[in-house]
Design a protein around this motif. Sequence first.
Motif, PDB file in Angstrom:
ATOM      1  N   UNK A   1       3.265  -0.751  12.476  1.00  0.00           N
ATOM      2  CA  UNK A   1       2.293  -2.003  13.352  1.00  0.00           C
ATOM      3  C   UNK A   1       0.199  -1.482  12.438  1.00  0.00           C
ATOM      4  N   UNK A   2       0.529   0.143  12.669  1.00  0.00           N
ATOM      5  CA  UNK A   2      -0.828   0.651  12.412  1.00  0.00           C
ATOM      6  C   UNK A   2      -0.717   0.070  10.733  1.00  0.00           C
ATOM      7  N   UNK A   3      -0.027   0.249  10.445  1.00  0.00           N
ATOM      8  CA  UNK A   3       0.044  -0.157   8.678  1.00  0.00           C
ATOM      9  C   UNK A   3      -0.080  -1.487   8.806  1.00  0.00           C
TER      10      UNK A   3
ATOM     11  N   UNK B   1      -3.722  -4.595   5.191  1.00  0.00           N
ATOM     12  CA  UNK B   1      -3.333  -5.982   5.123  1.00  0.00           C
ATOM     13  C   UNK B   1      -4.115  -6.421   4.033  1.00  0.00           C
ATOM     14  N   UNK B   2      -6.087  -6.031   3.986  1.00  0.00           N
ATOM     15  CA  UNK B   2      -6.657  -6.185   2.549  1.00  0.00           C
ATOM     16  C   UNK B   2      -6.258  -5.715   1.449  1.00  0.00           C
TER      17      UNK B   2
ATOM     18  N   UNK C   1       1.144  -1.104   0.314  1.00  0.00           N
ATOM     19  CA  UNK C   1       0.228   0.002  -0.145  1.00  0.00           C
ATOM     20  C   UNK C   1       0.916   0.849   0.177  1.00  0.00           C
ATOM     21  N   UNK C   2       0.667   1.885  -0.379  1.00  0.00           N
ATOM     22  CA  UNK C   2       0.652   3.427  -0.963  1.00  0.00           C
ATOM     23  C   UNK C   2       1.041   4.340   0.654  1.00  0.00           C
ATOM     24  N   UNK C   3       1.316   5.590   1.039  1.00  0.00           N
ATOM     25  CA  UNK C   3       1.975   5.859   2.052  1.00  0.00           C
ATOM     26  C   UNK C   3       2.248   7.478   1.603  1.00  0.00           C
ATOM     27  N   UNK C   4       1.477   8.434   1.360  1.00  0.00           N
ATOM     28  CA  UNK C   4       1.766   9.691   1.273  1.00  0.00           C
ATOM     29  C   UNK C   4       2.542  10.274   2.541  1.00  0.00           C
TER      30      UNK C   4
ATOM     31  N   UNK D   1     -11.252   7.023   0.203  1.00  0.00           N
ATOM     32  CA  UNK D   1     -10.093   7.156  -1.006  1.00  0.00           C
ATOM     33  C   UNK D   1      -8.556   6.848   0.776  1.00  0.00           C
ATOM     34  N   UNK D   2      -9.037   6.614   1.520  1.00  0.00           N
ATOM     35  CA  UNK D   2      -8.048   6.654   3.130  1.00  0.00           C
ATOM     36  C   UNK D   2      -8.422   5.501   3.433  1.00  0.00           C
ATOM     37  N   UNK D   3      -6.816   5.017   3.883  1.00  0.00           N
ATOM     38  CA  UNK D   3      -7.103   3.246   4.288  1.00  0.00           C
ATOM     39  C   UNK D   3      -6.714   3.460   5.950  1.00  0.00           C
ATOM     40  N   UNK D   4      -6.351   4.986   5.774  1.00  0.00           N
ATOM     41  CA  UNK D   4      -5.905   4.739   7.263  1.00  0.00           C
ATOM     42  C   UNK D   4      -4.816   6.508   7.843  1.00  0.00           C
ATOM     43  N   UNK D   5      -4.925   7.330   8.607  1.00  0.00           N
ATOM     44  CA  UNK D   5      -4.025   8.484   8.735  1.00  0.00           C
ATOM     45  C   UNK D   5      -3.483   8.294   9.484  1.00  0.00           C
TER      46      UNK D   5
END
Length: 263
Positions: A249-251, A256-257, A12-15, A103-107
Amino acid sequence: MHIDIHGDGRSPYLLLVHGMLSSRAQWKPNLSALARVCTPVTAELWGHGRSPSPAEPEAYQVASYVHQFEALRIRLGVGRWFLCGQSFGAGLTIRYALTHPARIIGQVFTNTMSGLSPAAREREPERLARAEAIRHGGREAMKALPFHPRPARRLAPALWEDLLADADHLSPAAVAEALRTTSPNLSVVADLGRIAVPTLLVNGTRETAFQPLRDVAAREIPGVEVVDLPGGHSVNLDQADGFNAAVVDFIRRHGGAEAAARA
């Protein structure tokens, strides 16, 4: 804006968005650890690092930055991604998550006085005077700002030198416009209850002025996770190992999905 992609896009991408007067060097101690679980993308604000300095004030509006982030996501062909904002950049990434939650998995965000303080119209004369001083005084005037990297001597020497080298290329016109146009609309504190994506705050406890705002975030953001580390304003730099562990850990828990879908 100038971007650098660290990885092959299989995870997954992380900006990653730095704060005022910083650059992509802000994330140098974090990229190797983060790249084990995601594809970091560092973006540099207008007039910072290698990014140009638009002449139009509209480019510095918060909504324009949100548009830039979303356009970047589309250009990368990413369905959803993670966000991480530091200081001034955190106000921008949180606003992006509020605008485009699907559009956001998590921040993740770190200490951000500008993002979590109430919109301070009463300080407008001081802010505008500072902007004019930078516009006319150039880079020497920027060295007097409290968030300039020059006093950050606790950092590793090589990292400090990288930050200083990039600060020497800052555009005074762009920084002045950020203070004039971006800053007054950067606060997201009134909208914290509307945040609808998994959120992690990595808090540097040594910045005592931020701790009441840390408590506001912990109380107002639905389901927020808070990791407190004995660091300062740039907790991702002076507590890099703890920051890296918390974000990895957060990512892992939330990405995972997305990782399976990209496999």
